[in-house]
Design a protein around this motif. Sequence first.
Motif, mmCIF file in Angstrom:
data_model
loop_
_atom_site.group_PDB
_atom_site.id
_atom_site.type_symbol
_atom_site.label_atom_id
_atom_site.label_comp_id
_atom_site.label_asym_id
_atom_site.label_seq_id
_atom_site.Cartn_x
_atom_site.Cartn_y
_atom_site.Cartn_z
ATOM 1 N N PRO A 179 0.786 -1.236 0.000
ATOM 2 C CA PRO A 179 0.000 0.000 0.000
ATOM 3 C C PRO A 179 0.821 1.291 0.000
ATOM 4 N N GLU A 180 2.144 1.188 -0.159
ATOM 5 C CA GLU A 180 2.946 2.394 0.037
ATOM 6 C C GLU A 180 2.611 3.507 -0.952
ATOM 7 N N TYR A 181 2.797 4.727 -0.488
ATOM 8 C CA TYR A 181 2.540 5.921 -1.300
ATOM 9 C C TYR A 181 3.675 6.141 -2.299
ATOM 10 N N ASN A 182 4.910 5.986 -1.842
ATOM 11 C CA ASN A 182 6.078 6.144 -2.715
ATOM 12 C C ASN A 182 6.335 4.815 -3.423
ATOM 13 N N ARG A 183 6.209 4.814 -4.742
ATOM 14 C CA ARG A 183 6.260 3.551 -5.483
ATOM 15 C C ARG A 183 7.296 3.621 -6.609
ATOM 16 N N PHE A 184 7.973 2.500 -6.800
ATOM 17 C CA PHE A 184 8.856 2.294 -7.946
ATOM 18 C C PHE A 184 8.478 0.932 -8.512
ATOM 19 N N SER A 185 7.657 0.945 -9.558
ATOM 20 C CA SER A 185 7.002 -0.274 -10.020
ATOM 21 C C SER A 185 7.979 -1.369 -10.429
ATOM 22 N N LYS A 186 9.068 -1.010 -11.095
ATOM 23 C CA LYS A 186 10.016 -2.037 -11.510
ATOM 24 C C LYS A 186 10.569 -2.790 -10.309
ATOM 25 N N GLY A 187 10.810 -2.081 -9.228
ATOM 26 C CA GLY A 187 11.271 -2.730 -8.014
ATOM 27 C C GLY A 187 10.179 -3.558 -7.363
ATOM 28 N N ILE A 188 8.944 -3.037 -7.369
ATOM 29 C CA ILE A 188 7.822 -3.762 -6.764
ATOM 30 C C ILE A 188 7.554 -5.055 -7.518
ATOM 31 N N PHE A 189 7.594 -5.001 -8.853
ATOM 32 C CA PHE A 189 7.365 -6.211 -9.644
ATOM 33 C C PHE A 189 8.348 -7.309 -9.261
ATOM 34 N N ASN A 190 9.591 -6.919 -9.004
ATOM 35 C CA ASN A 190 10.601 -7.912 -8.636
ATOM 36 C C ASN A 190 10.516 -8.296 -7.157
ATOM 37 N N TRP A 191 10.121 -7.352 -6.313
ATOM 38 C CA TRP A 191 10.080 -7.610 -4.870
ATOM 39 C C TRP A 191 9.055 -8.694 -4.534
ATOM 40 N N VAL A 192 7.909 -8.702 -5.209
ATOM 41 C CA VAL A 192 6.874 -9.679 -4.872
ATOM 42 C C VAL A 192 7.269 -11.086 -5.309
ATOM 43 N N GLY A 193 8.291 -11.181 -6.158
ATOM 44 C CA GLY A 193 8.756 -12.496 -6.578
ATOM 45 C C GLY A 193 7.953 -13.054 -7.743
ATOM 46 N N PHE A 194 7.573 -14.317 -7.658
ATOM 47 C CA PHE A 194 6.868 -15.063 -8.701
ATOM 48 C C PHE A 194 7.812 -15.388 -9.860
ATOM 49 N N ARG A 195 7.436 -16.398 -10.601
ATOM 50 C CA ARG A 195 8.271 -16.881 -11.701
ATOM 51 C C ARG A 195 8.146 -15.937 -12.898
ATOM 52 N N THR A 196 9.261 -15.346 -13.269
ATOM 53 C CA THR A 196 9.255 -14.325 -14.318
ATOM 54 C C THR A 196 10.285 -14.651 -15.390
ATOM 55 N N THR A 197 9.896 -14.458 -16.630
ATOM 56 C CA THR A 197 10.832 -14.563 -17.748
ATOM 57 C C THR A 197 10.735 -13.285 -18.570
ATOM 58 N N TYR A 198 11.753 -13.038 -19.401
ATOM 59 C CA TYR A 198 11.804 -11.793 -20.170
ATOM 60 C C TYR A 198 11.971 -12.083 -21.659
#
Length: 313
Positions: A179-198
């Motif tokens: 819920p944070e007000y200050n957000r950096f989406s690229k970091g959040i996407f990686n922080w939550v984890g989950f299996r990711t490919t590029y």
Amino acid sequence: MKMMSLIVPCYNEEPTVPIFFDAVEKVFANNPDTFKDVRHEYLFINDGSSDATLTEFRKLHTAHPELVHYLSFSRNFGKEAGLAAGLQHANGDYVAVMDVDLQDPPELLPQMLSLLESGNYDCVGTMREDRKSEPAIRSFLSRSFYTVINKVSKVQIIPNARDYRLMTRQMVDAILELPEYNRFSKGIFNWVGFRTTYLKFKNAPRAAGETHWSFWQLFNYSIEAIVDFSDVPLKIATFTGGLFAFLSIIGMIIVIARKLLLGNSVSGWASVVTIMLFIGGIQLFCLGIIGNYIGKIYLETKHRPQYIIQEKK
């Protein structure tokens, strides 16, 4: 039938909106087998545009009321607020984040969907192969930013990764728990984890219009990202302050010993003043780092909304 929601934040993108819509619709029309069990919807975010971007949204919604939806902010709140609003209002089983300028190639959507439906991944992101169309100084600073943030942060950011990605509902729900007000989406996407490919793609010019990111805005965004995902700057300030406190004690001992043993006054006032000014600068630098963190705490404790919606369809 499953739903794919396409989140598209926009700021003064009047000429690009219809071009983007036609390009994405063409991708869906040309890949009927891939999307036969998945319908899609658009969720455009008008981030306080001063041109006719909102008018373009209204036209598309009037022509395609079940397909096109939009949120219009009361003022410009920034891209991060637009992304947050899109994620909070998207209803799809799959959620994609895209830029409207077509630098995020919609032709990758069929492959991204296939990878998610294989069950091996929860997120398919994208990254540019190169930055050839950018000025050399901007490319250098971008590389420097990724080097710095990956050294000081436990969350690793993929260099040249875009916000453009397709995610499962499970991953989106996890992101919404932050819920944070200050957000950096690229970091959040990686922080939550989950299996990711590029998936890699070649850099492409904008379909129309001009970028709204100035050098200063990108610099501030980089600083925000580092502060949001690392406390190393605070540790640097602490170490620097401790180091200079230790050196000042050594200096005091030398001055006192010289006075007692040699009996003459200390010469070299210019050097003394220079050292004092240097130490004062270091102190202000450390206070600036601390102030940045305190400022973020202040904004978080206010509990202000990330955005205000003026119109919604």
